[in-house]
Design an enzyme around this catalytic site. Structure first.
Site, short mmCIF file in Angstrom:
data_model
loop_
_atom_site.label_atom_id
_atom_site.label_comp_id
_atom_site.label_asym_id
_atom_site.label_seq_id
_atom_site.Cartn_x
_atom_site.Cartn_y
_atom_site.Cartn_z
N HIS A 105 31.40 -17.75 79.01
CA HIS A 105 31.49 -16.30 78.51
C HIS A 105 32.69 -16.19 77.44
O HIS A 105 32.71 -15.03 77.16
CB HIS A 105 31.31 -15.30 79.53
CG HIS A 105 30.08 -15.22 80.15
ND1 HIS A 105 29.11 -14.10 79.41
CD2 HIS A 105 29.37 -15.34 81.16
CE1 HIS A 105 28.11 -13.97 80.11
NE2 HIS A 105 28.15 -14.53 81.29
N LYS B 41 34.38 -0.45 73.96
CA LYS B 41 34.44 -1.80 74.64
C LYS B 41 35.38 -1.73 75.33
O LYS B 41 36.79 -0.83 75.14
CB LYS B 41 34.23 -2.81 73.52
CG LYS B 41 34.92 -2.72 72.29
CD LYS B 41 34.79 -3.63 71.34
CE LYS B 41 33.54 -3.63 70.48
NZ LYS B 41 32.53 -4.18 70.49
N ARG B 42 36.02 -3.04 75.97
CA ARG B 42 37.27 -2.91 76.55
C ARG B 42 38.31 -3.03 75.36
O ARG B 42 38.03 -3.35 74.21
CB ARG B 42 37.47 -4.35 77.32
CG ARG B 42 36.54 -4.22 78.76
CD ARG B 42 37.37 -3.31 79.69
NE ARG B 42 38.45 -3.50 80.00
CZ ARG B 42 38.59 -3.90 81.52
NH1 ARG B 42 37.59 -4.10 82.35
NH2 ARG B 42 39.80 -4.05 81.84
N THR C 279 27.12 -7.31 73.40
CA THR C 279 25.95 -6.84 73.85
C THR C 279 26.15 -5.12 73.23
O THR C 279 24.96 -4.87 73.16
CB THR C 279 25.69 -6.86 75.08
OG1 THR C 279 26.63 -6.45 76.04
CG2 THR C 279 25.14 -8.20 75.37
N LYS D 155 39.52 -7.64 70.15
CA LYS D 155 38.52 -6.60 69.77
C LYS D 155 38.95 -5.86 68.65
O LYS D 155 38.17 -4.84 67.95
CB LYS D 155 38.22 -5.72 70.86
CG LYS D 155 37.27 -6.65 72.02
CD LYS D 155 36.72 -5.92 73.18
CE LYS D 155 36.05 -6.61 74.02
NZ LYS D 155 34.74 -7.24 74.01
N LYS E 232 22.93 -2.72 71.53
CA LYS E 232 22.58 -1.44 71.86
C LYS E 232 22.48 -0.18 70.63
O LYS E 232 21.92 0.46 70.60
CB LYS E 232 23.28 -0.92 73.14
CG LYS E 232 23.18 -1.66 74.40
CD LYS E 232 24.48 -1.54 75.27
CE LYS E 232 24.19 -2.59 76.48
NZ LYS E 232 25.55 -2.80 77.00
#
Length: 847
Positions: free
Chosen positions: A378, A569-570, A677, A575, A681
């Site tokens: 992952h 998101k985290r 993911t 990110k 969405k």
């Protein structure tokens, strides 16, 4: 109280939500009242809203039970190959509405609750999220369970029943504070304890060798108590099981170690054993080598493998006697999928059982283990890869350490034969990393002990082959695969966005809910004025609803006409929430400079949790809240710009914000996000993506056409090139005046006037050691955001692009992902057999 639906609204909803027969409604009302009375011991005079939620949950659960038992009977009769999905995280969210939808009960329940004078939305709000995951990896596991049941696979999710899930995030004075998530405080109506299947798990002790065998002795025992949760497929009467283990101290735990007088102390000590399932480690993409975490990883694996072997041996419904005595067929009947390296100990544990207990010879046991296990990788971030110190294994799992040494010795012998004199390769490929301390590389253990290794998006799988596991790929290229992640359309469209679902159903029917590729049929309506109008209207309604929710929660009034620009998101440096934050500061400066200029209004929303020990991530949250505080309170800005930090982002909040978003931010540095993911969405719910060519965004651009996404910034090759020549942040800072101004403002305390030094660590990181090169993509990001604003001024063209995105999102169903796992890794075929419901006799086909 909920207003009743008009006839027209009812007609629109009938196709998707199931027709509510009067008999169903009456039966549900009777069942509801019965549970209120007999299960909850209340009447309507004293019942609370929570009692009503529980009465409804038990009513819905009654409809699951017959199907659940019948599904398990069916599997025992048919004896299919069973799939075991091992994960330390299952981020399930709420269960009530999802169950009503999958069983086709939603309309009947809505009507029954309405006739009882109650408000369905209010009851749904009472349910606690089952937050047994950090983010992507845990939510993926939840979507996979939904798809495995919908595809009729005999599949089981196995994990830990954490007493406390991912912490509740509170924002206090702009900082993240963590509170324990006591999600089981009021009980969980969806789980069933199974004390009769309690199993022992061993720790510590020592290894004894005799002529004929090796024994692990003098161990401490902890009991694993299973709790089963039903997982219903979509309208096919299949109900699979998620089995989560809870740690219990055995009755004699520590008692023998104490004198008679220390009975109280001994009983208090039971907590040490039971701590194993107390709390989820709140780390995402970060490895923390704590002894308790290693205990959790072994605990879930040891209990699960005993269960798998018991089921393999008996394989008759209700039968406890072994039917199978030979393990030859084990890989034909059992598939074990390791969700990342957290359950990696399944490999040495299966070897221990086969060699020490079942007395198979090593080669036979190894062949069975490899053919049974498969591993999903992952992440490529080095800090996320699990490397356990050998000394921890020596204490906690001495037998497993010897098994891992043996696996490694045989593995290196094989590699040495293939590459004589290449000692450097042996060092790189070893399961044991020399150093102080010596460590076990769990990813290497997974690759060596599995027959298949997959990444979770094409670009990620390619990077895995060319970097992290390059040497292994050269030796066994056939072992490496890609399985691009997916999301379940039942939760992420039908449940969270009924308005959009309805207008799609009106045009193309409802089969797309189990075959998402059918969404491409809506492309024929891309120029249809009525459809464009409907799609825009649904989005606007979702935005109004979310704006009103936000005002309740944050007291900030947002402009529903503005672009809802969302990044949830985290919180992690890779990110790059900082890029979005710098953009907001720059927009603010532009508005201040030219207050009368025509400006496309924006609401920037950023949400997510930071790991409690991750200083930089927490500082990023503080910066976002500080910037928001200044901008949101500046009268010169008005409703042109708002910056909102969405507190305590979780599954149930995602279900609200995603349908309301216009723009989805997927802006990680190319080559760092495994798949993402959330991006899928947003696409399915009609948001446009601004993103780098990273993770699954690459495949989204392939499916929809790059011209239908806002793609910017460096590609993987550019990042590698920059790594070679060196990244110099100052060069961008000096060259880009708007960037320089924003950085200077943050540094000088413009956004933190009472603490001018507050963000110095953050600025120091950005200027001197930013691994994720925020400034390098800044210029391209800003230019791309201007294209976003430009298109937003033309609502019709914007909506047409939205339609093209929705139409192209078929690939990103977890049904497609799971079908590929089933056929290409597990060797099973998805089935569309509909098991007869409990009120009908079993059909010939299911006998």
């Amino acid at each position: 109280m909920a207003t009743p639906l008009t006839d027209q609204e009812k007609r629109k909803q009938i196709s998707v939500r199931g027709i509510a027969g009067l008999g169903d409604v009456g039966e549900i009302m009777r069942s509801f009242n019965r549970h209120l009375h007999f299960t909850l011991v209340k009447d309507r005079n004293v019942a609370t809203p929570r009692d009503y939620y529980f009465a409804l949950a038990h009513t819905v659960r009654d409809h699951l039970v017959g199907r659940w038992i019948r599904t398990q009977q069916y599997y025992y009769e048919k004896d299919p190959k069973r799939v075991y999905y091992l994960s330390l995280e299952f981020y399930m969210g709420r269960t009530l509405q999802n169950t009503m939808i999958n069983l086709g009960l939603q309309n009947a329940c809505d009507e029954a609750i309405y006739q009882l004078g109650l408000d369905m939305e209010e009851l749904e709000e009472i349910e606690e999220d089952a937050g047994l995951g950090n983010g992507g990896l845990g939510r993926l596991a939840a979507c996979f369970l939904d798809s495995m049941a919908t595809l009729g696979l005999a599949a089981y999710g196995y994990g830990i029943r954490y007493e406390f899930g991912i912490f509740n995030q509170k924002i206090r004075s702009g900082w993240q504070a963590e509170e324990a998530d006591d999600w089981l405080r009021y009980g969980n109506p969806w789980e069933k304890a199974r004390p009769e299947f309690m199993l022992p798990v061993h720790f510590y002790g020592r290894v004894e060798r005799t002529e004929s065998e090796v024994k692990w002795v003098d161990t401490q025992v902890v009991l694993a108590m299973p709790y089963d949760t039903p997982v219903p497929g979509y309208r096919n009467n299949t109900v699979n099981t998620m089995r989560l283990w809870s740690a219990k101290a055995p009755n004699d735990f520590k008692l023998q170690d104490f004198n008679v007088g220390d009975y109280i102390e001994a009983v208090l000590d039971r907590n040490l054993a039971e701590n194993i399932s107390r709390v989820l480690y709140p780390n995402d993409n970060f490895f923390e080598g704590k002894e308790l975490r290693l205990k959790q990883e072994y605990f879930v694996v040891a209990a699960t493998l005993q269960d798998i072997i018991r089921r393999f041996k008996s394989s008759k419904f209700g039968c406890r006697d072994p039917v199978r005595t030979s393990f030859d067929t084990f890989p034909d009947k059992v598939a074990i999928q390791l969700n990342d390296t957290h359950p990696a100990l399944a490999i040495p544990e299966l070897m221990r059982i086969l060699v020490d207990i079942e007395k198979l010879d090593w080669d036979k046991a190894w062949d069975i283990t490899r053919r049974t296990c498969a591993y999903t990788n992952h992440t490529v971030l080095p800090e996320a890869l699990e490397r356990w110190p050998v000394f921890l294994f020596e204490q906690l799992l001495p037998r497993h350490l010897l098994i891992i040494y043996e696996i490694n010795q045989r593995h290196l012998k094989r590699i040495a034969a293939m590459f004589p004199d290449d000692t450097d390769r042996l060092r790189r490929m070893s399961l044991i990393e020399e150093g102080d301390p010596k460590r076990i590389n769990m990813a290497h253990l997974c690759v060596v002990g599995s027959h298949a290794v997959n990444g979770v998006a094409q670009i990620h799988s390619d990077i895995v082959k060319s970097t992290v596991f390059k040497d292994f790929h050269e030796v066994e290229p056939e072992k490496f695969q890609n399985k691009t992640n997916g999301i379940t359309p039942r939760r992420w469209l039908l449940l969270c966005n009924p308005g959009l679902t309805d207008i799609i159903v009106e045009r193309i029917g409802e089969d797309f809910l189990t075959d998402l590729y059918q969404l491409k049929e809506i492309l024929q309506f891309v120029d249809d004025e009525a459809f464009i109008r409907d799609v825009a209207k649904v989005k606007q309604e979702n935005k109004l609803k979310f704006a009103s929710f936000l005002q309740d929660q944050t007291q900030v009034k947002v402009n529903p006409e503005s672009i809802f620009d969302v990044q949830v998101k985290r919180i992690h440096e890779y990110k790059r929430q900082l890029l979005s934050c710098l953009h907001a500061v720059m927009l603010y400066n532009r508005i201040k400079l030219e207050p009368n200029r025509d400006f496309v209004p924006r609401t920037v929303m950023i949400g997510g949790k930071a790991a409690p020990g991750y200083h930089m991530a927490k500082l990023i949250i503080k910066l976002i809240t500080s910037v928001g505080h200044v901008i949101n309170n500046d009268p010169a800005v008005g409703d042109k710009l708002k910056v909102i930090f969405l507190e305590n982002y979780k599954v149930s909040l995602a279900e609200r914000v995603i349908p309301a978003a216009d723009l989805s931010e997927q802006i990680s540095t190319a080559g760092t996000e495994a798949s993402g993911t959330g991006n899928m969405k947003f696409m399915l719910n009609g948001a446009l993506t601004i993103g780098t060519m990273d993770g699954a965004t690459v495949e989204m651009a392939e499916e929809a056409g790059e011209e239908n996404l806002f793609i910017f910034g460096m590609r993987v090759d550019d990042v590698e090139e920059m790594d070679k020549k060196g990244y110099n942040a100052r060069e961008y800072y000096e060259r880009l005046p708007e960037l320089k101004l924003a950085v200077d403002q943050i540094q000088s305390g413009f956004f933190s006037p009472t603490q001018p030094e507050l963000f110095k660590d953050l600025i120091n990181m950005l200027m001197n050691h930013d691994r994720f090169k925020v400034f390098a993509d800044f210029e391209a990001y800003i230019a791309c955001q201007e294209r976003v604003s430009e298109l937003y001024k033309n609502p019709k063209e914007w909506t047409k692009m939205v339609i093209r995105n929705i139409a192209a999102s078929g690939k990103f169903s977890s049904d497609r992902t799971i079908s590929q796992y089933a056929r290409e890794i597990w060797g099973v075929e998805p089935s569309d057999v509909k098991i007869p419901p409990p009120n009908e006799p079993p059909s010939e086909s299911s006998n």
